[in-house]
Design an enzyme around this catalytic site. Structure first.
Site, PDB file in Angstrom:
ATOM      1  N   HIS A  39      52.242  32.261  19.041  1.00  0.00           N
ATOM      2  CA  HIS A  39      53.232  33.198  19.571  1.00  0.00           C
ATOM      3  C   HIS A  39      54.627  32.580  19.527  1.00  0.00           C
ATOM      4  O   HIS A  39      55.588  33.206  19.055  1.00  0.00           O
ATOM      5  CB  HIS A  39      52.849  33.557  21.012  1.00  0.00           C
ATOM      6  N   GLU A  40      54.766  31.341  19.985  1.00  0.00           N
ATOM      7  CA  GLU A  40      56.084  30.687  20.012  1.00  0.00           C
ATOM      8  C   GLU A  40      56.589  30.398  18.597  1.00  0.00           C
ATOM      9  O   GLU A  40      57.780  30.539  18.313  1.00  0.00           O
ATOM     10  CB  GLU A  40      56.008  29.398  20.832  1.00  0.00           C
TER      11      GLU A  40
ATOM     12  N   HIS B 168      58.267  33.351  16.980  1.00  0.00           N
ATOM     13  CA  HIS B 168      59.661  33.548  17.387  1.00  0.00           C
ATOM     14  C   HIS B 168      60.602  32.792  16.451  1.00  0.00           C
ATOM     15  O   HIS B 168      61.660  33.284  16.070  1.00  0.00           O
ATOM     16  CB  HIS B 168      59.886  33.049  18.818  1.00  0.00           C
TER      17      HIS B 168
ATOM     18  N   GLU C 255      58.774  40.171  22.290  1.00  0.00           N
ATOM     19  CA  GLU C 255      57.549  39.568  22.834  1.00  0.00           C
ATOM     20  C   GLU C 255      56.313  40.274  22.290  1.00  0.00           C
ATOM     21  O   GLU C 255      55.316  39.632  21.953  1.00  0.00           O
ATOM     22  CB  GLU C 255      57.576  39.621  24.364  1.00  0.00           C
TER      23      GLU C 255
END
Length: 305
Positions: A140-141, A144, A214
């Site tokens: 997930h990070e 980004h 997100e």
């Protein structure tokens, strides 16, 4: 360089639109300040200085604020191993790896681009998650960074920071000015009013973009790892554990909510949910459940109560 994370055209459109609108707001704000203060040099120097500082040093500021430190492979081999595998799978440069020695379970990505990125996790997160769950959070990070939305959020938040600085500058200038006249009070009122309006508009634009990014990161991580249920399990754990942390212990972290995997909110956020940097846990789990069905994965874990 294009990574193997799923591209998200809707995220790109939202980022470009947000930056365009904030750019127009920024130009109007600077024009008003120059007109009122009658000193274009002062305004331009302050505005340019804040933007450059926020763009170039955002990673260091975030690490310092959250007591993060860069760690080598010898100290955290498992953490480095997961990030190595994900970066190879996504075909992207490996970011700097950092750890923050705090109990709040969380993680964040920062940095101006993929070659100057930092992934930081807390020791609280490392203690609580299983390997597959940690992989989902790290994916997930990394998404980004790959989607460049970390840099966009950093630049976008600059205008709100500048507006806040100008309010303080005007307030203290007026507070310590020995003599006041009508012109001075009028200038003070204009700066305060325009700065407050700019801050409010930029605040809402950034929050809207942040909530969507997100969801985009959850999608990208789920498809990259092929295990949306592991990410859902991590979300449920982290959200539940953060809700049990006393609000007074979360206040320092809340300034960086836009960068976190899960927002540092107390058990009863109330109206703050309307202005949250993140979508609700229920919305994130519903999306992961749909992806799980699409991938033919096993049943998702139950939702948090």
């Amino acid at each position: 360089m294009q990574s193997r994370f799923r591209s998200d055209r809707r995220l790109t459109v939202r980022m470009v639109t947000t930056l365009f609108l904030l750019g127009l707001l920024y130009v109007a704000f600077v024009a008003v300040l120059i007109t009122v203060l009658k000193s274009w040099l002062l305004v331009v120097v302050i505005a340019a200085g804040v933007l450059l500082a926020q763009y170039w040093f955002s990673d260091r500021v975030a690490l310092y604020a959250m007591h993060g430190r860069i760690v080598e492979r010898e100290e955290y081999p498992d953490l480095h191993g997961v990030i190595d595998r994900l970066c190879a799978q996504a075909d992207m440069p490996k970011p700097v790896v950092a750890v923050s020695d705090i109990d709040m379970p969380n993680a964040f990505a920062t940095g101006r681009n993929a070659d100057h990125a930092v992934i930081c996790v807390t020791t609280g997160l490392l203690r609580r998650l299983e390997p597959a769950e940690l992989e989902g959070v790290l994916a997930h990070e990394l998404s980004h960074v790959a989607h460049r939305d970390v840099a966009v959020i950093t630049v976008a938040s600059f205008l709100g920071v500048l507006a806040g600085l100008m309010v303080r500058f005007a307030f203290y200038s007026e507070l310590f000015r020995g003599r006041r006249d009508q012109n001075t009070l009028a200038v003070f009122a204009v700066i305060m009013g325009v700065s407050a309006a700019v801050y409010a508009i930029s605040f809402m634009l950034i929050r809207a973009l942040s909530r969507y990014r997100e969801l985009a990161a959850d999608r990208a991580a789920a498809f990259l790892t092929g295990r949306p249920s592991a990410l859902a399990s991590a979300l449920t754990k982290v959200d539940g554990d953060i809700a049990r942390i006393p609000t007074k212990d979360l206040r320092t972290a809340q300034a960086f909510n836009a960068f976190y995997f899960s927002p540092a909110l107390g058990a009863e956020p109330g109206l703050s949910r309307l202005f949250s940097t993140h979508p609700s846990l229920e919305k994130r789990l519903e999306q992961l459940s749909r992806i799980s069905a699409e991938l033919g994965e096993a049943a998702m874990p139950g939702k948090a109560g």
